[in-house]
Structures are given as C-alpha cells and as structure tokens.
Design a protein around this motif. Structure first.
Motif, PDB file in Angstrom:
ATOM      1  N   HIS A 183       0.825  -1.208   0.000  1.00 29.94           N
ATOM      2  CA  HIS A 183       0.000   0.000   0.000  1.00 29.94           C
ATOM      3  C   HIS A 183       0.861   1.260   0.000  1.00 29.94           C
ATOM      4  O   HIS A 183       0.540   2.239  -0.679  1.00 29.94           O
ATOM      5  CB  HIS A 183      -0.929  -0.007   1.215  1.00 29.94           C
ATOM      6  CG  HIS A 183      -2.163  -0.824   1.019  1.00 29.94           C
ATOM      7  ND1 HIS A 183      -2.164  -2.204   1.120  1.00 29.94           N
ATOM      8  CD2 HIS A 183      -3.442  -0.466   0.699  1.00 29.94           C
ATOM      9  CE1 HIS A 183      -3.394  -2.662   0.897  1.00 29.94           C
ATOM     10  NE2 HIS A 183      -4.178  -1.626   0.630  1.00 29.94           N
ATOM     11  N   VAL A 184       1.962   1.234   0.732  1.00 27.73           N
ATOM     12  CA  VAL A 184       2.861   2.388   0.742  1.00 27.73           C
ATOM     13  C   VAL A 184       3.458   2.605  -0.643  1.00 27.73           C
ATOM     14  O   VAL A 184       3.558   3.739  -1.128  1.00 27.73           O
ATOM     15  CB  VAL A 184       3.972   2.196   1.791  1.00 27.73           C
ATOM     16  CG1 VAL A 184       5.055   3.278   1.638  1.00 27.73           C
ATOM     17  CG2 VAL A 184       3.385   2.245   3.197  1.00 27.73           C
ATOM     18  N   ASP A 203      -7.327  10.096  -1.666  1.00 29.46           N
ATOM     19  CA  ASP A 203      -8.474   9.212  -1.928  1.00 29.46           C
ATOM     20  C   ASP A 203      -8.083   7.752  -1.745  1.00 29.46           C
ATOM     21  O   ASP A 203      -8.812   6.968  -1.115  1.00 29.46           O
ATOM     22  CB  ASP A 203      -9.011   9.438  -3.343  1.00 29.46           C
ATOM     23  CG  ASP A 203      -9.740  10.766  -3.499  1.00 29.46           C
ATOM     24  OD1 ASP A 203     -10.017  11.411  -2.476  1.00 29.46           O
ATOM     25  OD2 ASP A 203     -10.019  11.154  -4.661  1.00 29.46           O
ATOM     26  N   PHE A 204      -6.936   7.374  -2.307  1.00 31.17           N
ATOM     27  CA  PHE A 204      -6.462   5.997  -2.181  1.00 31.17           C
ATOM     28  C   PHE A 204      -6.208   5.651  -0.722  1.00 31.17           C
ATOM     29  O   PHE A 204      -6.617   4.586  -0.236  1.00 31.17           O
ATOM     30  CB  PHE A 204      -5.190   5.805  -3.001  1.00 31.17           C
ATOM     31  CG  PHE A 204      -4.529   4.473  -2.796  1.00 31.17           C
ATOM     32  CD1 PHE A 204      -4.994   3.335  -3.448  1.00 31.17           C
ATOM     33  CD2 PHE A 204      -3.435   4.348  -1.938  1.00 31.17           C
ATOM     34  CE1 PHE A 204      -4.383   2.101  -3.249  1.00 31.17           C
ATOM     35  CE2 PHE A 204      -2.833   3.123  -1.736  1.00 31.17           C
ATOM     36  CZ  PHE A 204      -3.299   1.994  -2.388  1.00 31.17           C
ATOM     37  N   GLN A 210     -10.176   2.687   5.378  1.00 32.23           N
ATOM     38  CA  GLN A 210     -11.527   2.224   5.698  1.00 32.23           C
ATOM     39  C   GLN A 210     -11.656   0.712   5.560  1.00 32.23           C
ATOM     40  O   GLN A 210     -12.394   0.065   6.318  1.00 32.23           O
ATOM     41  CB  GLN A 210     -12.542   2.919   4.785  1.00 32.23           C
ATOM     42  CG  GLN A 210     -12.721   4.399   5.068  1.00 32.23           C
ATOM     43  CD  GLN A 210     -13.624   5.079   4.051  1.00 32.23           C
ATOM     44  OE1 GLN A 210     -14.106   4.448   3.100  1.00 32.23           O
ATOM     45  NE2 GLN A 210     -13.847   6.366   4.239  1.00 32.23           N
ATOM     46  N   ASP A 211     -10.948   0.139   4.600  1.00 30.78           N
ATOM     47  CA  ASP A 211     -11.045  -1.290   4.339  1.00 30.78           C
ATOM     48  C   ASP A 211     -10.071  -2.122   5.167  1.00 30.78           C
ATOM     49  O   ASP A 211     -10.115  -3.357   5.121  1.00 30.78           O
ATOM     50  CB  ASP A 211     -10.774  -1.573   2.852  1.00 30.78           C
ATOM     51  CG  ASP A 211     -11.838  -0.963   1.940  1.00 30.78           C
ATOM     52  OD1 ASP A 211     -12.944  -0.687   2.433  1.00 30.78           O
ATOM     53  OD2 ASP A 211     -11.536  -0.746   0.753  1.00 30.78           O
ATOM     54  N   VAL A 218      -2.167  -0.111   7.949  1.00 33.00           N
ATOM     55  CA  VAL A 218      -2.787   0.475   6.755  1.00 33.00           C
ATOM     56  C   VAL A 218      -3.815   1.537   7.157  1.00 33.00           C
ATOM     57  O   VAL A 218      -4.071   2.476   6.404  1.00 33.00           O
ATOM     58  CB  VAL A 218      -3.431  -0.626   5.885  1.00 33.00           C
ATOM     59  CG1 VAL A 218      -4.219  -0.022   4.725  1.00 33.00           C
ATOM     60  CG2 VAL A 218      -2.359  -1.564   5.344  1.00 33.00           C
ATOM     61  N   GLN A 219      -4.382   1.415   8.361  1.00 33.57           N
ATOM     62  CA  GLN A 219      -5.326   2.419   8.840  1.00 33.57           C
ATOM     63  C   GLN A 219      -4.678   3.795   8.963  1.00 33.57           C
ATOM     64  O   GLN A 219      -5.366   4.811   8.946  1.00 33.57           O
ATOM     65  CB  GLN A 219      -5.894   2.003  10.193  1.00 33.57           C
ATOM     66  CG  GLN A 219      -6.845   0.822  10.133  1.00 33.57           C
ATOM     67  CD  GLN A 219      -7.423   0.503  11.495  1.00 33.57           C
ATOM     68  OE1 GLN A 219      -6.701   0.425  12.488  1.00 33.57           O
ATOM     69  NE2 GLN A 219      -8.726   0.326  11.559  1.00 33.57           N
ATOM     70  N   ALA A 220      -3.360   3.817   9.118  1.00 31.46           N
ATOM     71  CA  ALA A 220      -2.643   5.083   9.249  1.00 31.46           C
ATOM     72  C   ALA A 220      -2.136   5.606   7.903  1.00 31.46           C
ATOM     73  O   ALA A 220      -1.385   6.587   7.872  1.00 31.46           O
ATOM     74  CB  ALA A 220      -1.474   4.921  10.220  1.00 31.46           C
TER      75      ALA A 220
END
Length: 343
Positions: A183-184, A203-204, A210-211, A218-220
């Motif tokens: 994700h990073v 946005d990404f 959220q997911d 990943v929440q951060a």
C-alpha cells in the motif's frame, strides 16, 4: 508601551519554558538512550551474524517468515537486511553462492538491486536491467507478496504507466489484500511527486484505511498522504480538515499499540512529523512519549543528513512549544478555584 508589552510577553514565555520544560521530560528517554532504527529481537542476531559474514541466521529468519506467511515481518526484515548489505554484502554473496535459487536470498538480492538502481544517476536504465531479478524473486514463492512490493517500487522508477502499475498492484493484493508495504508503494506512485496528485493520493489512502483490518498500520495510510503533501508541495491545496483527520486517525491507530513498541515506530515518527508541521504540539509530545527510544530514519532523513540529531532537536523543540503554552503559576485546587482553607 508596545515594546514594553512585547518584552513582557517574551519574559513570560521564557519563564514558562524554564518552569515547565523539565517536567515535560517525564516519559521521554534520555538522548543517549534513543536508538536509530533499532532492530527487534529477531532481526538483531541476524544483523550481528551478517556483520561477521555469516548468512545462516538471516536465511533462517526469512525462511521462518515465509513458511509462516508472516508477510509484514518478511518485508521489514528484507528491507533492513538489504540496507545492511548496501555497505557490507559479503554475507549475501556467500549466501547466493551456497544456494543460488533460495527464494529468501533472491528476495534480498532483488531488494538490494532495486535500491542501488534508485540511488544511481542512471536510475531508469539500471532499474530496467534488474527487472529479471525482481521476476526471479517473485517466482521464488508464488504466495509471497513482498516481491510484488519490490516490483511496485521498481515500476515507479522505470516510469511504468498506470496500466502496468495496476497489473502489478493486482498481483500484490491478490496475495495479501492488506499488506502495508504494498500500500505504501502504491501511495508513492499516486503521489503528486510521481504519477498522481494529492487528491488521488488522499483518496487511495482513505479508502485503504476504511477497508483495513483492525489494528493494521494500513489504517494510518492517510498520514503518509499528509506527509507527501506537506513535503512535496505544489498541486491543489488540501484542506486543513483533511490533514487533521489523517493525523487523528493515525493517533487512534498508535493508541492500539503499547508505548515503546518497535513495530509501529516508523508510523509514530511519521505522525510526529505531521503533527509538528500542523503545530499540534501537545499531540506531538504524546507521540514522542509513545515512541520512546525507537527513532526511525524515515521521515527525519528527508529533512536532515543527521536523522537522529534531527529527531532529538525536534523533540526538545516540541517540549519547549508545549511548555510555553502552559500556565506560569499552577491553579489552586483540583478545579483551579481557591480552597476555603486558602482564605
């Protein structure tokens, strides 16, 4: 009269700092106790052995992460081992000679090659040359998402278009839908400094947060988008509310981990940087207490050639800012009102 008031305010500010700064050191380790990029108890012995040109512990460590599908640990350890190998790689060369098709050796080799390519003035050409090494790492274990994180970093450096990047992203999330490192890597590709915009980046990050699974770093991710905006500049402005929301979300994620925990250290260091830029001094001081002795090179190496020194200087600066906003004289009583016995 004006100059007198200015001097008085300056005197009061200084007095507050002198009075309050020492007690704001509570919960903060001494400067000489703070370590930069301190390894955890599993990685430490592997790095010590590598320093003796012994690859066995590193091989065992990465094999364990692969067999147990510890993909987040595997990614972190791979990056740290590759960082070590940039300056002392005899242990890695010996490992490759002893087991040329070892998927763990191939992984470190690919990470190191991509990193060296990024550091070269001839980046694009060199990165294209090491493409086969990334492919070999991906073929080492078809379950492993980490080679696809490396592939995403590689693609950004070779100017891969969105279609190619989305294909690689699909391979990564098919193996691990919530992998933090992947994700990073995607967030960096979508940043305004590369092939996206601040809006795409936020946005990404917000959708991914959220997911994300409960407690996942990943929440951060939005705080990384905030960092990119604050450091890269240019492009459309991002509302302050969106930056504060990203910081608030990262604060909530940080709170799910214990104080002085090495695992969320980089996210906490990154969050502290963002809070400082937003002048949220009290929140920044709380994160510094949670960081404890675990300073990380990123993000401080983006603003200084001495990341540890920068961290310590800013830590002192945050304490001073908090102290300067505290009352010069503590109020009497628990609620600030005089007690009857004080009359």
């Amino acid at each position: 009269m004006v100059s007198t008031m200015v001097l008085l305010r300056a005197f009061i500010r200084t007095a507050r700092m002198v009075r309050n700064t020492s007690r704001l050191a509570d919960g903060l380790p001494a400067d000489d106790e703070v370590l930069l990029d301190a390894p955890d108890e599993r990685l430490g012995p592997a790095l010590v052995a590598a320093g003796r040109s012994e690859h066995g512990p590193a091989a065992k460590l990465l094999a364990t992460t692969r067999e147990a599908a510890e993909w987040e640990n595997r990614d972190r350890y791979t990056m740290r081992l590759a960082t070590f190998a940039r300056f002392r790689d005899q242990w890695l060369r010996d490992w490759q000679e002893a087991s040329a098709h070892d998927p763990d050796a191939l992984l470190v080799k690919a990470e190191l090659a991509v990193r060296r390519g990024w550091e070269s003035p001839a980046r694009v050409e060199l990165l294209r040359q090491v493409g086969p090494l990334v492919l070999a790492a991906a073929e080492g274990d078809p379950r492993d998402p980490v080679p696809w994180r490396i592939a995403l970093d590689h693609a950004r450096g070779t100017h891969a278009g969105h279609t190619e990047f989305e294909k690689l992203w699909g391979e990564a999330v098919r193996r691990s839908p919530h992998h933090y490192g992947c994700h990073v890597a995607a967030l960096q590709y979508l940043s305004a400094a590369w092939y996206g915009s601040h809006r795409e980046c936020f946005d990404f990050a917000e959708r991914a947060a959220q997911d994300a699974l409960p407690g996942s770093l990943v929440q951060a991710l939005p705080v990384r988008a905030a960092f990119a905006y604050l450091t890269e500049g240019g492009g459309a402005a991002v509302p302050r509310e969106r930056l504060d929301a990203a910081a608030d979300l990262a604060i909530a994620v940080s709170a799910t981990y214990g104080a002085a925990d090495a695992w969320p250290a980089e996210v906490r260091n990154l969050l502290t940087y963002v809070l400082i830029r937003l002048e949220r001094w009290t929140d920044a001081l709380e994160q510094l207490r949670l960081i404890g002795p675990y300073a990380t090179s990123f993000p401080w190496d983006r603003v200084s050639d001495d990341p540890l020194g920068q961290f310590l200087e800013l830590r002192d600066g945050v304490r001073l800012e908090v102290a300067s906003g505290m009352p010069l004289h503590p109020r009497n009583g628990h609620d600030g009102r005089a007690r009857s016995g004080d009359h």
